[in-house]
Design an enzyme around this catalytic site. Structure first.
Site, mmCIF file in Angstrom:
data_model
loop_
_atom_site.group_PDB
_atom_site.id
_atom_site.type_symbol
_atom_site.label_atom_id
_atom_site.label_comp_id
_atom_site.label_asym_id
_atom_site.label_seq_id
_atom_site.Cartn_x
_atom_site.Cartn_y
_atom_site.Cartn_z
ATOM 1 N N GLU A 61 -1.938 -6.005 5.503
ATOM 2 C CA GLU A 61 -2.300 -5.404 6.800
ATOM 3 C C GLU A 61 -3.460 -6.132 7.469
ATOM 4 O O GLU A 61 -3.447 -6.381 8.670
ATOM 5 C CB GLU A 61 -2.645 -3.920 6.628
ATOM 6 C CG GLU A 61 -1.444 -3.012 6.400
ATOM 7 C CD GLU A 61 -0.992 -2.971 4.948
ATOM 8 O OE1 GLU A 61 -1.605 -3.654 4.096
ATOM 9 O OE2 GLU A 61 -0.023 -2.252 4.657
ATOM 10 N N HIS A 130 0.160 9.329 2.958
ATOM 11 C CA HIS A 130 1.077 8.974 4.050
ATOM 12 C C HIS A 130 1.056 10.000 5.169
ATOM 13 O O HIS A 130 1.964 10.019 5.986
ATOM 14 C CB HIS A 130 2.522 8.890 3.545
ATOM 15 C CG HIS A 130 2.825 7.708 2.694
ATOM 16 N ND1 HIS A 130 2.425 7.608 1.391
ATOM 17 C CD2 HIS A 130 3.506 6.574 2.961
ATOM 18 C CE1 HIS A 130 2.864 6.464 0.878
ATOM 19 N NE2 HIS A 130 3.504 5.808 1.811
#
Lengths: 324, 333
Positions: A61, A130
């Site tokens: 990322e 998440h």
């Protein structure tokens, strides 16, 4: 003319259109290519636009968000997809320490026309890593714009102005909305400036954004059955906030409930509340109320997850509390 | 006799493979950096320059040798120890000095200061004070060049400290995977602030790390401007097939920033490395080869002194950005 689309189809169409219309636009992120996108937003794109413009990235990322910044500086218009807001924390350095301040720190020499999209929010029993809603953190940062499309029309329409923006734009797509369906105009042109009233009312302003919008609308429906006409304001743009729209609705309704899936402490709801105090204190007939997530990592078990999140019943209760 | 923990390399030897003009131009740039920073340190002591000031003194051969090997169309991403890179790349000494003063006439209108020198006209993308922060950006600049089919290399400078950051590993992997035209320029001055490289790295052969990402990796004597230039040229010739890593082994003579007690290194070590100073060794070689006379050196030194004096005068005469413009350039108008 209008037609029916799902949120997912709307996002897919928006990206498809951008890729078709502007050769500078490309999409990069984890599994956007062969896999077709984690949420199938980019299904078929690799075949149509090729691997140069539909770029599968490693699980990096920090590097691929940073590479998006560099590519934007280099003349392209990247759409960088981060799988979830939780994973975006691995790239936070590049977003906060680079993208957001490049223009200012360079004395206006360099702009970063970058769009970062990410899924956010809870409600799918995917547990704490998440499910979080960190929109408020991003909305704290000068130098970026933060969008939260909560309707099909915004899912379809917000990407184009975000890509046209010369500065970094972060788009939060609540995963609980992806299967939502709705009618949209054939040509979706929306702004990325103003909040929008999604339901007119006179008795209380329910101010919300993202995945909480359907819950606020459901609450308004329940309240209507009890004779309370709630107005629902969708913030849409979380930075910069449309203070005028917030104040107008509060001035009209004289009561306000803010619904925010973020945790209460230091939340976006706290910021909205502060703006109401600063700008509409004397319009209020009751203190501002907030419905936020409980201060706990979002749990897995369904009943616990539901208890942790804002729900229509909690919103209704908060509204009624203002009339007691 | 003390054992030196990090012995300096042998003094540079062999003929300087350049004509007099080119050799003197590189010497001039090294001297310009040295004198600019000596003056900056003095001004810091007087409170004219504030904040952090990271001096490059001792490392001048790296920026000068590497950047002279680049072309105008190439991109440069630098660190917070970047006065030299900005200067060699073509930013005026006056704009650098004014930025250090925080004046409106500075390259970033006083928004950046010493650590954040930017110059669109010379493709200098900063001035990054997050260790390793420039590597992903450089990777993306190279991606843009590749997709736009531009013949442009992105040179990304970083120190040995950055090699421990995730950004280093992620960026090298991504650049190698996508065969991007990046020149990863590692300025290994042996210390990340006060931590010696062997106290931070399990593998102290930094080039080996780059090789593990399947890219060519070279190491050279960063105290020798000739070696730096040649290694950079050699690396640039390979960049077409993907990224290349170059380690420049160098040494910082001054404190990490303006003040530190230097408890982390031996005085004898610093003194030994000073005998390998990039400016005086190169000057001696040029003189020995008849490519520089003492009179030419004195004239050069005087020119540089005049440039520094003019830069200081420019900064002193500079103005302050009006506070009404505080919020300017947070967003693009």
């Amino acid at each position: 003319m209008t037609r029916k689309l799902s949120y997912r189809e709307a996002m897919r169409e928006a990206m498809h259109e951008a890729l078709q219309n502007d050769p500078r636009v490309f999409l990069m992120g984890e599994d956007v290519g062969r896999y077709g996108g984690t949420y199938a937003f980019s299904k078929g794109f690799l075949e149509e636009f090729g691997p140069a413009r539909i770029r599968d990235t490693p699980l990096s990322e920090l590097a691929f968000v940073g590479a998006g910044i560099g590519a934007a500086l280099g003349g392209l218009r990247p759409i960088v997809e981060v799988m979830t807001v939780n994973f975006s924390l691995l790239a936070l350095d590049q977003i906060v320490n680079t993208a957001a301040l490049y223009r200012h720190m360079s004395g206006g020499q360099f702009s970063v026309p970058l769009v970062i999209r990410m899924a956010t929010g809870a409600g799918r029993q995917v547990a704490a890593q998440h499910s979080h809603s960190l929109e408020g953190w991003y909305a704290h940062i000068p130098g970026i714009k933060v969008l939260a499309p909560a309707t099909i029309e915004d899912a379809r329409g917000m990407l184009a102005p975000a890509l046209a923006d010369p500065d970094p734009v972060v788009i939060f797509e609540h995963a609980g909305l992806f299967n939502l369906e709705g009618e949209v105009p054939d040509r979706c042109t929306v702004d990325i400036v103003r909040a929008k009233v999604r339901r007119d009312g006179t008795a209380v302003a329910i101010i919300t954004y993202g995945g909480s919008l359907p819950k606020a609308l459901a609450a308004a429906e329940m309240l209507a059955a009890e004779g309370i006409a709630a107005e629902v304001v969708d913030l849409r743009v979380l930075r910069p906030l449309d203070t005028a729209a917030i104040v107008a609705s509060v001035a009209k309704c004289r009561r306000a409930v803010i619904v925010d899936e973020g945790w209460r402490s230091g939340s976006l709801a706290a910021e909205v509340s502060a703006r109401i105090m600063e700008n509409a204190f004397f319009e209020l007939d009751a203190p501002v109320a907030r419905v936020c997530s409980e201060e706990v990592p979002i749990p897995y078990a369904r009943h616990l997850e539901e208890a942790a999140l804002p729900q229509p019943e909690k919103i209704v209760a908060a509204v009624k509390g203002l009339f007691s | 006799m003390t054992t030196i923990e990090h012995p300096a390399p042998p003094p540079p030897s062999g003929p300087v493979p350049w004509d007099k003009d080119f050799a003197q131009a590189l010497l001039a740039d090294m001297l310009r950096i040295r004198r600019l920073e000596e003056k900056a340190a003095e001004l810091y002591g007087e409170g004219r320059i504030r904040g952090f000031l990271h001096l490059y003194i001792g490392e001048e051969a790296v920026a000068v040798g590497a950047l002279h090997a680049l072309r105008a169309e190439d991109n440069v991403v630098a660190t917070y120890r970047e006065h030299g890179h900005a200067l060699v790349r073509g930013m005026s000494m006056a704009a650098i000095m004014a930025e250090m003063y925080g004046k409106r006439e500075g390259c970033a209108r006083g928004r950046g200061g010493s650590m954040h020198l930017f110059d669109a006209s010379t493709r200098l993308y900063g001035g990054n004070a997050i260790v390793g922060g420039g590597l992903p950006v450089a990777t993306g600049l190279a991606l843009a060049a590749q997709l736009r089919k531009e013949d442009r290399v992105t040179a990304c400078f970083f120190g040995d400290g950055a090699v421990a950051e995730g950004a280093f590993h992620e960026s090298l992997n991504l650049a190698a995977l996508w065969k991007l035209p990046v020149l990863f320029c590692c300025e290994n001055n042996l210390y990340g602030m006060g931590t010696a490289v062997e106290r931070a790295e399990a593998q102290t052969d930094l080039a080996a790390k780059a090789r593990s990402y399947n890219m060519p990796a070279l190491s050279c004597d960063g105290m020798d401007v000739v070696a730096v230039y040649q290694a950079t040229q050699e690396a640039l010739a390979l960049v077409g097939q993907g990224p290349v890593f170059v380690e420049y082994r160098t040494y910082r003579y001054r404190a990490h920033s303006m003040f530190d007690a230097e408890l982390y290194r031996q005085k004898a070590e610093v003194e030994e490395w000073k005998t390998r100073g990039p400016i005086h060794t190169f000057t001696a070689r040029l003189k020995a080869e008849g490519k520089l006379t003492e009179a030419e050196f004195l004239a050069l030194d005087a020119r540089v002194a005049a440039e520094v004096a003019a830069a200081v005068a420019f900064a002193e005469a500079g103005t302050w950005e009006p506070v009404e413009d505080l919020l300017k350039d947070v967003h693009t108008p």
